[in-house]
Design a protein around this motif. Structure first.
Motif, PDB file in Angstrom:
ATOM      1  N   ASP A  11       0.752  -0.664  -0.036  1.00 10.45           N
ATOM      2  CA  ASP A  11       0.675  -0.240   0.053  1.00 10.45           C
ATOM      3  C   ASP A  11       0.515   1.407  -0.161  1.00 10.45           C
ATOM      4  OD1 ASP A  11      -0.758   0.299   3.618  1.00 10.45           O
ATOM      5  OD2 ASP A  11       1.081  -0.270   2.374  1.00 10.45           O
ATOM      6  N   ASP A  15       7.572   3.743   3.433  1.00 10.08           N
ATOM      7  CA  ASP A  15       8.035   2.871   3.688  1.00 10.08           C
ATOM      8  C   ASP A  15       8.154   1.991   2.505  1.00 10.08           C
ATOM      9  OD1 ASP A  15       5.273   2.989   4.679  1.00 10.08           O
ATOM     10  OD2 ASP A  15       6.647   1.217   6.130  1.00 10.08           O
ATOM     11  N   ASP A  16       6.758   1.874   2.139  1.00  9.96           N
ATOM     12  CA  ASP A  16       6.388   0.196   0.961  1.00  9.96           C
ATOM     13  C   ASP A  16       7.466   0.833  -0.011  1.00  9.96           C
ATOM     14  OD1 ASP A  16       3.928   1.105   2.330  1.00  9.96           O
ATOM     15  OD2 ASP A  16       3.462  -1.170   1.317  1.00  9.96           O
ATOM     16  N   ASN A  40      -2.187   2.786   3.642  1.00  7.10           N
ATOM     17  CA  ASN A  40      -2.108   4.082   3.719  1.00  7.10           C
ATOM     18  C   ASN A  40      -2.952   5.087   3.399  1.00  7.10           C
ATOM     19  OD1 ASN A  40       0.667   3.231   5.668  1.00  7.10           O
ATOM     20  ND2 ASN A  40       1.583   2.439   3.465  1.00  7.10           N
ATOM     21  N   ILE A 125       2.890  -6.248   2.588  1.00  4.39           N
ATOM     22  CA  ILE A 125       3.710  -4.764   3.737  1.00  4.39           C
ATOM     23  C   ILE A 125       2.489  -4.120   4.044  1.00  4.39           C
ATOM     24  CG2 ILE A 125       6.433  -5.621   2.980  1.00  4.39           C
ATOM     25  CD1 ILE A 125       5.753  -3.425   1.055  1.00  4.39           C
ATOM     26  N   ALA A 126       1.272  -4.228   3.963  1.00  3.00           N
ATOM     27  CA  ALA A 126      -0.127  -3.861   3.781  1.00  3.00           C
ATOM     28  C   ALA A 126      -1.040  -4.464   4.968  1.00  3.00           C
ATOM     29  CB  ALA A 126      -0.445  -3.522   2.304  1.00  3.00           C
ATOM     30  N   ASN A 167      -1.135  -2.685   9.991  1.00  4.15           N
ATOM     31  CA  ASN A 167      -1.335  -3.344   9.070  1.00  4.15           C
ATOM     32  C   ASN A 167      -2.308  -4.417   9.307  1.00  4.15           C
ATOM     33  OD1 ASN A 167       0.062  -2.137   7.365  1.00  4.15           O
ATOM     34  ND2 ASN A 167       1.900  -3.538   7.355  1.00  4.15           N
ATOM     35  N   ASP A 236       8.460  -1.551   7.238  1.00  4.16           N
ATOM     36  CA  ASP A 236       8.285  -2.728   5.564  1.00  4.16           C
ATOM     37  C   ASP A 236       9.627  -2.654   4.751  1.00  4.16           C
ATOM     38  OD1 ASP A 236       5.288  -0.143   4.021  1.00  4.16           O
ATOM     39  OD2 ASP A 236       5.824  -2.124   5.857  1.00  4.16           O
TER      40      ASP A 236
HETATM   41 CA    CA Z   1       2.980  -0.369   4.115  1.00  7.40          CA
END
Ligand code: CA
Ligand code: RIB
Length: 306
Positions: A11, A15-16, A40, A125-126, A167, A236
């Protein structure tokens, strides 16, 4: 050397963006697909951001849009942390629209997983909405998934609620489905994310590491995941760091549940380190990280993003 095939569910999200860059430019990982999910910021914005990132990185990885809302929970974004668009602060090129598949993320993941000659690693990562839907609709994919290495949860405090991490708390029902799926899980939660810090001196070094380094620096100036002075949290990147440099972490195998109904703790991960719940372990939890080694690793990884 055979690269490890992965699917990143994301998302973006500042940081993603760095975690995706590190994965794309690493010699060890083969990013087969990037799927997006509301988190996010809105699904539209995170998908737009993913396509802009790929255009900027010059990487032709297929992208598939996923869930616009959590399974049951009301959707509340993190635009206060990542800015309204989710990635303010840098003038990205136009998104590479041709990378966007017509398929829903869940169907794209099913196809990529079942067609892969070697087991796929999922790197969410979300919020876990897409992953929960994948297992609900297509449980047969589990036989060709090596493991799930996810950023989420916490064995201690939260960053969305007193005990809940963003998350997991954004879609707790999805998270419970994933932790109960029986698929091997590595949980990179706040116990390591809060210590995976980039300090001002690191940002100054990173800025000089070419166009991706400069992009990172510009985004860091807008990122509210920490502060430039006390350190920016690379949540992430911990999931990707586990794949590329697992020795950074202290790992414990234990049972993780997801609290759905607590009046003050809904959305938190319950990490049962002492076995009070008498449940079989279902996850390897990253309990600690060597912060200094992480800083060094992170800068070396960004330096490879050329
Ligand atoms: Ca994320
Ligand atoms: O709690 C941190 C997580 O929430 C990260 O994935 C960050 O990008 C946000 O999505």
């Amino acid at each position: 050397m055979n690269k490890r095939p992965i699917i990143i569910d994301t998302d973006p999200g500042i940081d993603d963006a760095l975690a995706i860059a590190i994965a794309l430019f690493s010699e060890e990982l083969d990013v087969r697909l990037i799927t997006t999910v509301a988190g996010n910021v809105s699904l539209e914005n995170v998908t737009f951001n993913a396509l802009r990132l790929l255009s900027f990185f010059g990487k032709d990885v297929p992208v598939a849009k996923g869930a616009e809302f959590p399974l049951l929970a009301e959707f509340v974004d993190a635009s206060n942390v990542h800015g309204k668009t989710g990635m303010e602060g840098y003038d990205f090129p136009a998104p590479k629209e041709e990378l966007l598949l017509p398929d829903h993320a869940v169907n794209a993941m099913r196809r990529v997983i079942l067609e892969s000659p070697e087991p796929i690693t999922l790197v969410p990562i979300a919020p876990l909405t897409n992953i929960a839907l994948l297992f609900a609709l297509y449980p047969e994919v589990k036989k060709n998934i090596r493991e799930i290495v996810l950023m989420g949860g916490s064995a201690s405090r939260g960053n969305k609620g007193v005990m809940s991490e963003f998350n997991i708390a954004t879609d707790p029902e999805a998270a419970q489905m994933v932790f109960q799926s029986g698929v091997p899980i590595v949980m990179a939660g706040l116990d390591v994310g809060l210590k995976a810090l980039v300090y001002p001196e690191d940002s100054e070094e990173i800025q000089k590491m070419g166009r991706v380094g400069d992009m990172a620096y510009q985004l860091f100036k807008r990122y509210r995941g920490g502060s430039f002075k006390t350190g920016l949290k690379m949540y992430d990147s911990c999931a990707v760091a586990y794949l590329l440099c697992p020795e950074l972490f202290e790992v414990v195998e234990t049972y993780v549940g997801v609290e759905l109904r607590g009046s003050m703790t809904a959305g938190c991960t319950v990490v049962d380190l002492k076995g009070y719940l008498h449940q079989e372990p279902n996850a390897r939890v990253l309990l600690d990280i060597d912060g200094e080694k992480f800083r060094k690793w992170f800068k070396q990884a960004i330096a490879k993003c050329i």
